[in-house]
Design an enzyme around this catalytic site. Structure first.
Site, mmCIF file in Angstrom:
data_model
loop_
_atom_site.group_PDB
_atom_site.id
_atom_site.type_symbol
_atom_site.label_atom_id
_atom_site.label_comp_id
_atom_site.label_asym_id
_atom_site.label_seq_id
_atom_site.Cartn_x
_atom_site.Cartn_y
_atom_site.Cartn_z
ATOM 1 N N ASN A 1 -8.856 35.954 1.248
ATOM 2 C CA ASN A 1 -9.301 35.972 -0.140
ATOM 3 C C ASN A 1 -10.538 36.861 -0.220
ATOM 4 O O ASN A 1 -11.638 36.460 0.149
ATOM 5 C CB ASN A 1 -9.605 34.524 -0.568
ATOM 6 C CG ASN A 1 -10.113 34.428 -1.998
ATOM 7 O OD1 ASN A 1 -10.367 35.449 -2.646
ATOM 8 N ND2 ASN A 1 -10.268 33.216 -2.486
ATOM 9 N N ARG B 1 -5.070 37.283 -1.623
ATOM 10 C CA ARG B 1 -5.380 37.216 -3.055
ATOM 11 C C ARG B 1 -5.681 38.635 -3.519
ATOM 12 O O ARG B 1 -6.576 39.288 -2.973
ATOM 13 C CB ARG B 1 -6.595 36.329 -3.298
ATOM 14 C CG ARG B 1 -7.133 36.439 -4.714
ATOM 15 C CD ARG B 1 -8.339 35.549 -4.895
ATOM 16 N NE ARG B 1 -8.993 35.816 -6.162
ATOM 17 C CZ ARG B 1 -10.232 36.275 -6.294
ATOM 18 N NH1 ARG B 1 -10.966 36.534 -5.221
ATOM 19 N NH2 ARG B 1 -10.745 36.476 -7.474
ATOM 20 N N HIS C 1 -8.665 35.120 -12.344
ATOM 21 C CA HIS C 1 -8.844 33.758 -11.795
ATOM 22 C C HIS C 1 -7.580 32.914 -11.982
ATOM 23 O O HIS C 1 -7.645 31.682 -11.974
ATOM 24 C CB HIS C 1 -10.016 33.016 -12.477
ATOM 25 C CG HIS C 1 -11.368 33.598 -12.209
ATOM 26 N ND1 HIS C 1 -12.353 33.629 -13.150
ATOM 27 C CD2 HIS C 1 -11.900 34.162 -11.089
ATOM 28 C CE1 HIS C 1 -13.447 34.185 -12.644
ATOM 29 N NE2 HIS C 1 -13.191 34.524 -11.387
ATOM 30 N N ARG D 1 -22.774 39.699 -14.597
ATOM 31 C CA ARG D 1 -21.977 40.406 -15.618
ATOM 32 C C ARG D 1 -22.315 39.858 -17.003
ATOM 33 O O ARG D 1 -22.513 38.658 -17.172
ATOM 34 C CB ARG D 1 -20.484 40.195 -15.365
ATOM 35 C CG ARG D 1 -19.946 41.030 -14.230
ATOM 36 C CD ARG D 1 -18.510 40.670 -13.907
ATOM 37 N NE ARG D 1 -18.419 40.031 -12.620
ATOM 38 C CZ ARG D 1 -17.341 39.428 -12.134
ATOM 39 N NH1 ARG D 1 -16.231 39.380 -12.855
ATOM 40 N NH2 ARG D 1 -17.349 38.864 -10.955
ATOM 41 N N GLU E 1 -8.245 28.091 -3.966
ATOM 42 C CA GLU E 1 -7.440 29.313 -4.070
ATOM 43 C C GLU E 1 -6.632 29.570 -2.806
ATOM 44 O O GLU E 1 -5.449 29.935 -2.885
ATOM 45 C CB GLU E 1 -8.349 30.518 -4.348
ATOM 46 C CG GLU E 1 -8.773 30.597 -5.794
ATOM 47 C CD GLU E 1 -9.950 31.510 -6.021
ATOM 48 O OE1 GLU E 1 -10.859 31.541 -5.159
ATOM 49 O OE2 GLU E 1 -9.975 32.187 -7.054
#
Ligand code: ADP
Length: 405
Positions: free
Chosen positions: A7, A99, A187, A248, A390
């Site tokens: 990932n 991922r 996501h 961000r 994840e």
């Protein structure tokens, strides 16, 4: 079968090895081994965890992140060599899952990686430069280390392939949409996992549930999940849109950009400001990390307080918008670094959502045992804190795909 998952984040590389069967139930089992590399400026931190023990190592090297491939390779070698090894040979690994952040319109389902898929991921690099490149590096590393092992890509955009056009198409010229400029959302692996986990915790069929999932990590996004399908989300064409994040900005008036361009700012400069020097860091001037923001607030820092308040204001507005897209709300899920670990954020956010039927039990919120319902007695909406999984979700997709191969 043993499945290794890579990932690749923008400033981290997580890896985990799972042993799972074709009919392993959907709830997570602990990995046989997990490792995480994190880069912050010149500092590289390695943490590994397995039945053989736990280790943590910090090193300093100029431009540590540039050594991503070398450091990842060194971390993975611990799987089959040295005192902490959990495998006798790399060949014990049946499949490797990756991922991949951006799959665009074409790459939406988990897929076995071949030259065409690699090219597809590379073609989308411009849309998620840091992430897709890191994903490709991981694929190439595994091609070198395990040339005969099946590699599978799972896309973070994939879950949002069901967005209705009204949510996906931007109200610019229609030609944008024809050029692939649309909301993709991100996501997705974790939003999908969390919605499924919430339904299982509620002992209800997901097909009858309206769930808003709040993924609040370094990157932050919401998803509106109706009957198990994503019908709206806050991130868009890139992972820059939507909520305020660590560095961000999230959504801002696009007029600010045209104003700054006319004032002489270049595209790359604006890209850097919006992605790396905005959000919690930009407003507070303190840090991108919510822990530091909370600490600064406790010592009276007013800009840190403002950053916290903007974060909550935008999060509440986003949850409201997602609830409207769903036409109701049965469950609200908090997940990822901030979502799982900050009772302050959950408290402040839920405090304004009483009219939606959201009410949080303060004691349960403070304790926040993983995957627990923290809603109060008078709530009509279940509020869950769910650990992001994840790597587990990717391993499951890989096991399923290998089964059908
Ligand atoms: P990523 O998005 O890179 O996977 P995570 O989901 O691990 O990152 O989230 C990282 C963020 O979680 C950190 O930057 C920090 O802001 C936040 N975080 C972690 N622990 C806590 C905590 N105890 N309280 C508040 N925020 C936390």
């Amino acid at each position: 079968m043993k499945i290794l998952v890579l990932n690749a984040g923008s400033s981290s590389q997580k890896c985990a090895l799972f042993e799972l069967e074709r009919d392993t139930p959907p709830d997570p089992i602990p990995p046989l081994w997990e490792g995480k590399l994190e880069w912050d400026g010149n500092q590289e931190t390695l943490v590994m965890n397995s039945s053989r023990g736990k280790m943590r190592k910090q090193t300093e090297a100029p431009a540590a992140k540039q050594n991503r491939q070398r450091s990842t390779e060194a971390m993975l070698e611990n799987l089959w060599s040295g005192s902490g090894a959990v495998l006798s040979a790399p060949a014990e690994i049946s499949a490797v899952g990756h991922r991949i952040v951006h799959g665009g319109s074409q790459l939406t389902e988990p897929v076995v990686i071949d030259a065409r898929v690699k090219q597809g991921i590379a073609d989308l690099t411009a849309l998620a430069p840091l992430h897709n490149q890191a994903g490709l590096q991981g694929i190439e590393l595994m091609e070198k280390l395990l040339p005969d092992t099946t590699q599978i890509a799972v896309f973070d955009t994939g879950f949002h392939r069901t967005l209705p056009l009204a949510a996906a198409v931007y109200p610019g010229p229609y030609e944008w949409y024809e050029r692939g400029i649309r909301r993709y959302g991100f996501h997705g692996i974790n939003h999908q996992y969390c919605a499924g986990r919430a339904a299982r915790l509620m002992r209800q069929d997901i097909s009858s549930l309206k769930i808003v999932t709040c993924h609040l990590g370094n990157g932050c996004s919401l998803a509106a999940v109706n009957g198990g399908r994503s019908v709206d989300t806050t991130m868009g064409f890139t992972p820059l849109e939507g909520l305020m994040m660590g560095t961000r900005s999230g959504s801002i008036d696009p007029g600010i950009l045209t104003y700054l361009i006319r004032a002489g700012d270049a595209g790359d400069q604006l890209d850097d400001v919006l992605n790396h020097r905005s959000g919690l860091l930009g407003v507070s001037g303190v840090s991108r990390d919510m822990r530091d923001i909370l600490e600064a607030i406790r010592s009276g820092n007013q800009r840190a307080k403002l950053a916290f308040e903007i974060f909550v204001h935008r999060l509440q507005a986003g949850i409201g918008a997602m609830a409207i897209s769903l036409g109701g709300l049965d469950a609200l899920v908090f997940t990822a670094g901030i979502g799982e670990n900050s009772p302050e954020i959950r408290h402040a956010t839920c405090a304004g959502l009483g009219f939606l039927g959201v009410q949080v039990d303060d004691v349960k919120n403070s304790a926040a045992n993983p995957d627990e319902n923290i809603s109060g007695r008078d709530a009509s909406v279940c509020v869950f804190v769910i650990r992001a999984q994840e790597e587990w979700a990717i391993a499951q997709d890989c096991a399923q795909l290998c089964h059908f191969e």
